[in-house]
Scaffold this active site. Structure first.
Site: not given
Ligand SMILES: NC(=O)c1ccc[n+]([C@@H]2O[C@H](COP(=O)([O-])OP(=O)(O)OC[C@H]3O[C@@H](n4cnc5c(N)ncnc54)[C@H](OP(=O)(O)O)[C@@H]3O)[C@@H](O)[C@H]2O)c1
Length: 441
Positions: A147, A149, A218
């Site tokens: 997101g 970051i 991710k």
């Protein structure tokens, strides 16, 4: 909207950069908030103005957020991508198809593509990158990893002078919210999940989050960047939080640990250790202090030493902030005719992903056993035969059957532990192997 209305386009310096939005739900609307509400700031940081050429959605009649100009809506993604006014294609649809095909079409056409879609980057990132390099297009996916970051930029750019040896992330806010709730209130997983759904932290179908798949996507794209190696999503070992009990969490707390779903990537001498699993994290480790729906990524560079990035891993504004940063980067590169290649710059390492059986860790184990003399000796004997060294052991409950035998091991090969537990599970005095979780350090 006629996507073919401008067949001849002036140069980038005297016209706005054209954006095509593929998808305009939570994140797409958040991006429009920034593009329309902060247009001056955006123009200042990217060297000129933006124009949203059109917005692709599934359903034209749906009620939309007021930030969405309905006259820009279309369902014809393919024609929009080919529109010469479109410089940057922003894919915010999610899912595999049609997102994969449309992203590939845009890259082959030499366009810049910005996406928040971890699933397509994890599955097809290297193919996309190759297409971009061939056509002069570019691929940007900061929002796909955690997101708001900026971890993709930090790993791909700020830490370029380092060999990254380890990355560990809490990259799924849904799981972290649920585990935090279970830790703080003692609630069972089902209740913590219902709360997460009620508050909008979990989807109606939470299987990709709970099962660890979302974190594995991710980890795949971060591990490629951190280690410069071809990491295939199917080689990433993945365990979710579905079997974590409130009892294990409370016991972990009394042993000085907090349970977190960690995405772990480690450089070993013979390859890469990449895995997602619930983990007992020492209470004093920075990752143990990451609560609720927040995300964090902990990195170890050979020169930088340890560093941790912390922030919101999801949400309309937070995710849109990362998408907007990519849009600005792409626009700056287009305007300056600079390097537009995006964060993957090729694979420099040939390190393979190691088989999970060869991975090394300490483990927490809970056995349900008969409260009889000789049980502990029998279990210890099997551990010994498989070179599993026990660091501590405690028994909980007395007199009742079953009682809990809790072990924390020293560092052990995963394959050796699994073989020992299979044998232990078949002992007549062992009712079940109730829990097995890795322990960080
Ligand atoms: N939400 C977050 O906090 C978050 C965080 C990080 C990353 N992401 C990623 O960001 C992406 C977008 O997520 P989101 O939450 O914004 O999704 P969303 O709210 O479900 O919005 C998806 C949008 O895409 C459109 N769409 C979907 N399939 C389509 C199709 N086949 N053809 C045309 N349009 C289609 C939808 O059209 P309609 O409006 O007509 O239905 C909708 O506008 C996903 O890849 C997600 O993983 C999201």
């Amino acid at each position: 909207m006629d996507p073919h209305s401008a067949m001849k386009t002036p140069s980038h310096s005297d016209r706005p950069i054209g954006l095509a939005l593929l998808g305009c739900g939570t994140v797409g609307s958040g991006l429009l908030d920034i593009v329309t509400g902060h247009s001056e700031r955006l123009a200042a940081s990217s060297g000129g103005e933006f124009q949203v050429i059109a917005i692709v959605v599934r359903c034209l009649d749906k009620e939309r957020d007021p930030v969405v100009r309905t006259e820009l809506l279309t369902t014809d993604a393919s024609s929009l991508i080919d529109d010469p006014r479109v410089d940057i294609v922003v894919e915010l649809m999610g899912g595999i198809e049609p997102a994969r095909t449309l992203v590939m079409q845009a890259l082959r056409a030499g366009k810049a593509v910005v996406t928040a879609n971890k699933a397509i980057i994890a599955r097809f990132g290297p193919e996309f990158q190759a297409a971009a390099e061939q056509s002069g297009g570019s691929l940007h996916y900061e929002a796909a990893a955690a997101g708001a970051i900026p971890v993709v930029k930090v790993v791909a750019e700020a830490l370029r002078g380092n060999q990254i040896n380890e990355l560990m992330g809490i990259v799924n806010g849904t799981c972290n919210y649920i585990l935090t709730e279970m830790t703080q209130s003692g609630a069972p997983l089902s209740q913590a999940l219902s709360n997460a759904q009620r508050l909008g932290y979990a989807e109606a179908d939470p299987s990709s989050d709970i099962g660890g798949e979302d974190a594995a996507y991710k980890l795949t794209l971060l591990a490629r960047l951190a280690f410069g190696a071809r990491v295939d999503i199917d080689a990433v070992h993945c365990e979710g939080i579905d079997s974590v009990s409130a009892e294990d969490i409370s016991r972990a707390q009394s042993l000085g640990y907090v349970v977190k779903l960690l995405a772990v990537g480690r450089r070993q001498s013979k390859g890469l250790d990449v895995r997602v699993h619930p983990t007992l994290v020492p209470a004093e480790h920075p990752l143990a202090a990451v609560h609720g729906a927040f995300n964090a990524v902990y990195l170890q560079g050979d020169s930088s030493g340890p560093l941790m990035l912390y922030g919101q891993g999801a949400g309309r504004a937070a995710t849109a902030s990362a998408v907007a940063a990519d849009v600005i980067d792409a626009a700056r590169a287009i305007r300056s005719n600079g390097d537009t290649s995006g964060p993957i710059s090729g694979f420099t390492e040939t390190l393979p992903v190691l088989p999970i059986d060869d991975s090394l860790s300490r483990y927490y184990i809970c056995l349900k056993v008969a409260d009889e003399p000789g049980v502990l000796a029998a279990v210890a004997n099997v551990f010994g035969e498989h070179q599993v060294s026990v660091a501590s052991c405690l028994q909980e409950g007395q007199g009742a059957t079953p009682v809990d035998l809790i072990f924390v091991t020293h560092t052990v090969r995963h394959g050796a532990l699994m073989a020992a537990l299979a044998e232990i599970g078949s002992l007549s005095t062992v009712v079940s192997v109730a829990a097995t979780m890795r322990v960080l350090r």
